[in-house]
Write a protein that holds these residues in place. Sequence first.
Motif, mmCIF file in Angstrom:
data_model
loop_
_atom_site.group_PDB
_atom_site.id
_atom_site.type_symbol
_atom_site.label_atom_id
_atom_site.label_comp_id
_atom_site.label_asym_id
_atom_site.label_seq_id
_atom_site.Cartn_x
_atom_site.Cartn_y
_atom_site.Cartn_z
ATOM 1 N N GLU A 209 54.582 30.211 36.842
ATOM 2 C CA GLU A 209 53.647 30.206 35.716
ATOM 3 C C GLU A 209 53.702 31.577 35.049
ATOM 4 O OE1 GLU A 209 52.188 27.595 34.757
ATOM 5 O OE2 GLU A 209 52.339 26.265 36.492
ATOM 6 N N PRO A 210 54.164 31.680 33.794
ATOM 7 C CA PRO A 210 54.350 32.991 33.157
ATOM 8 C C PRO A 210 53.112 33.874 33.202
ATOM 9 C CG PRO A 210 55.323 31.265 31.817
ATOM 10 C CD PRO A 210 54.574 30.574 32.909
ATOM 11 N N GLU A 211 51.918 33.277 33.058
ATOM 12 C CA GLU A 211 50.709 34.091 33.051
ATOM 13 C C GLU A 211 50.382 34.654 34.430
ATOM 14 O OE1 GLU A 211 49.335 29.761 33.480
ATOM 15 O OE2 GLU A 211 50.861 30.897 32.380
ATOM 16 N N LEU A 212 51.035 34.122 35.466
ATOM 17 C CA LEU A 212 50.783 34.615 36.827
ATOM 18 C C LEU A 212 51.744 35.737 37.219
ATOM 19 C CD1 LEU A 212 49.921 31.389 38.852
ATOM 20 C CD2 LEU A 212 48.415 32.933 37.582
ATOM 21 N N VAL A 213 52.558 36.197 36.260
ATOM 22 C CA VAL A 213 53.450 37.345 36.487
ATOM 23 C C VAL A 213 52.970 38.484 35.605
ATOM 24 C CG1 VAL A 213 55.812 38.207 36.346
ATOM 25 C CG2 VAL A 213 55.394 35.834 37.033
ATOM 26 N N GLN A 214 52.444 39.519 36.237
ATOM 27 C CA GLN A 214 51.872 40.652 35.512
ATOM 28 C C GLN A 214 52.558 41.952 35.940
ATOM 29 O OE1 GLN A 214 49.694 40.317 33.062
ATOM 30 N NE2 GLN A 214 49.432 38.112 33.360
ATOM 31 N N GLU A 215 52.754 42.840 34.987
ATOM 32 C CA GLU A 215 53.451 44.103 35.254
ATOM 33 C C GLU A 215 52.467 45.207 35.616
ATOM 34 O OE1 GLU A 215 56.370 47.353 32.980
ATOM 35 O OE2 GLU A 215 56.000 45.375 32.092
ATOM 36 N N GLY A 216 52.694 45.831 36.757
ATOM 37 C CA GLY A 216 51.914 46.990 37.170
ATOM 38 C C GLY A 216 52.761 48.254 37.120
ATOM 39 N N ASP A 217 52.229 49.334 37.662
ATOM 40 C CA ASP A 217 52.994 50.587 37.670
ATOM 41 C C ASP A 217 53.019 51.228 39.059
ATOM 42 O OD1 ASP A 217 50.461 51.633 38.007
ATOM 43 O OD2 ASP A 217 50.425 52.754 36.119
ATOM 44 N N PHE A 218 52.819 50.417 40.083
ATOM 45 C CA PHE A 218 52.802 50.836 41.489
ATOM 46 C C PHE A 218 51.535 51.591 41.875
ATOM 47 C CE2 PHE A 218 57.664 50.715 41.301
ATOM 48 C CZ PHE A 218 57.741 49.471 41.918
ATOM 49 N N TYR A 220 47.269 51.865 42.556
ATOM 50 C CA TYR A 220 46.124 51.067 42.994
ATOM 51 C C TYR A 220 45.401 50.468 41.787
ATOM 52 C CZ TYR A 220 41.391 50.056 44.665
ATOM 53 O OH TYR A 220 40.189 49.453 44.935
ATOM 54 N N GLU A 221 45.237 51.272 40.744
ATOM 55 C CA GLU A 221 44.457 50.852 39.574
ATOM 56 C C GLU A 221 45.074 49.628 38.904
ATOM 57 O OE1 GLU A 221 43.340 54.788 40.754
ATOM 58 O OE2 GLU A 221 45.336 53.987 40.230
ATOM 59 N N THR A 222 46.408 49.612 38.745
ATOM 60 C CA THR A 222 47.009 48.443 38.087
ATOM 61 C C THR A 222 46.976 47.229 39.011
ATOM 62 O OG1 THR A 222 49.257 49.088 38.735
ATOM 63 C CG2 THR A 222 48.494 49.767 36.548
ATOM 64 N N GLY A 223 47.043 47.453 40.315
ATOM 65 C CA GLY A 223 46.896 46.332 41.228
ATOM 66 C C GLY A 223 45.533 45.676 41.062
ATOM 67 N N PHE A 224 44.512 46.505 40.961
ATOM 68 C CA PHE A 224 43.143 46.017 40.780
ATOM 69 C C PHE A 224 43.004 45.289 39.443
ATOM 70 C CE2 PHE A 224 38.692 46.277 39.644
ATOM 71 C CZ PHE A 224 38.018 46.104 40.850
ATOM 72 N N ASN A 225 43.448 45.926 38.376
ATOM 73 C CA ASN A 225 43.269 45.359 37.032
ATOM 74 C C ASN A 225 44.110 44.106 36.807
ATOM 75 O OD1 ASN A 225 41.444 47.361 36.292
ATOM 76 N ND2 ASN A 225 43.066 48.740 35.578
ATOM 77 N N MET A 226 45.346 44.106 37.301
ATOM 78 C CA MET A 226 46.189 42.918 37.121
ATOM 79 C C MET A 226 45.673 41.746 37.954
ATOM 80 S SD MET A 226 48.286 43.688 34.779
ATOM 81 C CE MET A 226 47.017 44.784 34.133
ATOM 82 N N LEU A 228 42.473 41.161 38.542
ATOM 83 C CA LEU A 228 41.369 40.620 37.745
ATOM 84 C C LEU A 228 41.903 39.723 36.636
ATOM 85 C CD1 LEU A 228 38.985 43.703 37.347
ATOM 86 C CD2 LEU A 228 38.736 41.759 38.907
ATOM 87 N N LYS A 229 43.025 40.124 36.059
ATOM 88 C CA LYS A 229 43.635 39.331 34.997
ATOM 89 C C LYS A 229 44.133 37.990 35.546
ATOM 90 C CE LYS A 229 46.772 39.956 31.073
ATOM 91 N NZ LYS A 229 47.717 40.895 30.412
ATOM 92 N N LEU A 230 44.780 38.016 36.712
ATOM 93 C CA LEU A 230 45.265 36.775 37.321
ATOM 94 C C LEU A 230 44.117 35.824 37.623
ATOM 95 C CD1 LEU A 230 47.926 38.128 39.886
ATOM 96 C CD2 LEU A 230 48.367 37.012 37.691
ATOM 97 N N LEU A 231 43.009 36.384 38.083
ATOM 98 C CA LEU A 231 41.860 35.557 38.457
ATOM 99 C C LEU A 231 41.085 35.030 37.249
ATOM 100 C CD1 LEU A 231 40.554 37.606 41.521
ATOM 101 C CD2 LEU A 231 41.901 35.500 41.546
ATOM 102 N N ALA A 232 41.387 35.558 36.064
ATOM 103 C CA ALA A 232 40.701 35.116 34.850
ATOM 104 C C ALA A 232 41.296 33.820 34.297
ATOM 105 C CB ALA A 232 40.751 36.205 33.789
ATOM 106 N N TYR A 233 42.513 33.460 34.738
ATOM 107 C CA TYR A 233 43.138 32.230 34.247
ATOM 108 C C TYR A 233 42.524 31.020 34.931
ATOM 109 C CZ TYR A 233 46.680 35.158 32.048
ATOM 110 O OH TYR A 233 47.316 36.084 31.268
ATOM 111 N N ALA A 248 48.745 46.199 46.237
ATOM 112 C CA ALA A 248 48.161 45.149 47.083
ATOM 113 C C ALA A 248 46.731 45.503 47.470
ATOM 114 C CB ALA A 248 49.023 44.944 48.325
ATOM 115 N N PHE A 249 46.481 46.776 47.786
ATOM 116 C CA PHE A 249 45.114 47.203 48.113
ATOM 117 C C PHE A 249 44.186 46.966 46.922
ATOM 118 C CE2 PHE A 249 47.236 50.656 50.883
ATOM 119 C CZ PHE A 249 47.456 49.743 51.899
ATOM 120 N N GLY A 250 44.663 47.325 45.736
ATOM 121 C CA GLY A 250 43.871 47.101 44.530
ATOM 122 C C GLY A 250 43.602 45.629 44.305
ATOM 123 N N ALA A 251 44.621 44.781 44.555
ATOM 124 C CA ALA A 251 44.473 43.343 44.362
ATOM 125 C C ALA A 251 43.441 42.764 45.331
ATOM 126 C CB ALA A 251 45.823 42.653 44.555
#
Length: 341
Positions: A209-218, A220-226, A228-233, A248-251
């Motif tokens: 599912e394209p919306e379930l693939v999100q780009e982070g930057d390694f 913690y913050e992007t893990g957390f924010n991405m 939240l984005k995945l869970l919004a769908y 992963a910790f952020g997620a």
Amino acid sequence: MAGIRDVAEQANVSIATVSRVLSKPETVAEETMKKVMKVIELLNYQPNAAARQLRLSETTTILVVVPDITNTFFSKVLRGIESVAIENGYQVLLGDSANNAERGKGYLNILRQKKAAGMILLTAGIEAKIVEKIALEYPVVLACEYLEGVNVPTVSIDNVSSARKATEYLIHLGHKKIGLISGPMNSVLGRDRLKGFYQAMAQYNVKVEPELVQEGDFSYETGFNMMLKLLAYSQTPTAVFAANDEMAFGAINAAEQKGLSVPRDISIIGFDDIQFSAIFKPALTTVAQPAFQIGTKAMDLLLRLMTKQRFSKTKTQYILENQIITRDSCQKLSTISKRQM
């Protein structure tokens, strides 16, 4: 077999002093030289090629450039590098490129000014042609990452197959709605781990599912924010592969902030197996890289370059093994709550 550290300890001198006795005896007091030589004879210490090279080098410093000093994965790699460096009479100078190519290139001047005898790059962020050019003039080894088409000794794992293995692990647990928080696409690690994810999904005929693939930057913050984005769908994943442990910790924390339990409501797997992975709650299932061994192998290769030992023309890239460490952050889909079914 006795090493230079053993000689230094028994003679009650520094490793640098032993190195000077071997390379520049004229700079050492006669009494000290006799004491060191007596211990060398007693221990039957055989100076290796690196020690012999000290006669030709102006410095016993080696430079290690890391992409992000705050990422604890690199601490194990650095310990591996330093263990071999110290054993052979070298000291390590650390440079942090902060994921900035221009800053990384600035460290090359340390080599040009002969303030370091060689360099280990733990980042592929510097342009390939620049790395190749500097490697023609100075000893250079690339570790953790690689540069395509560049004839520089490299030590790493196979990031494509490792990411494929992590994704397969989730598929074998019964998951079909699998999300990915990738690394940045401007890094070879980000691209390789994305490729491995897609390969596994295609191999097992699992729809991406394209919306379930999100780009982070390694981070913690992007893990957390991405997350939240995945869970919004509306169709949220039952499992997520985060391309490093920090994300992963952020997620996990993002999922729990939304009232979900890991792994009861959603499974999460990371990558790297940094030290904190085992003590995080829940303990993180992750792909373990042999970080310490990557460091020791990289330093061994650099020593060979600095002492001008012959390399096989076809053997410049060294791939080390990896494994999945199963802990508490993943479980079979059949035991996950019914919230998404």
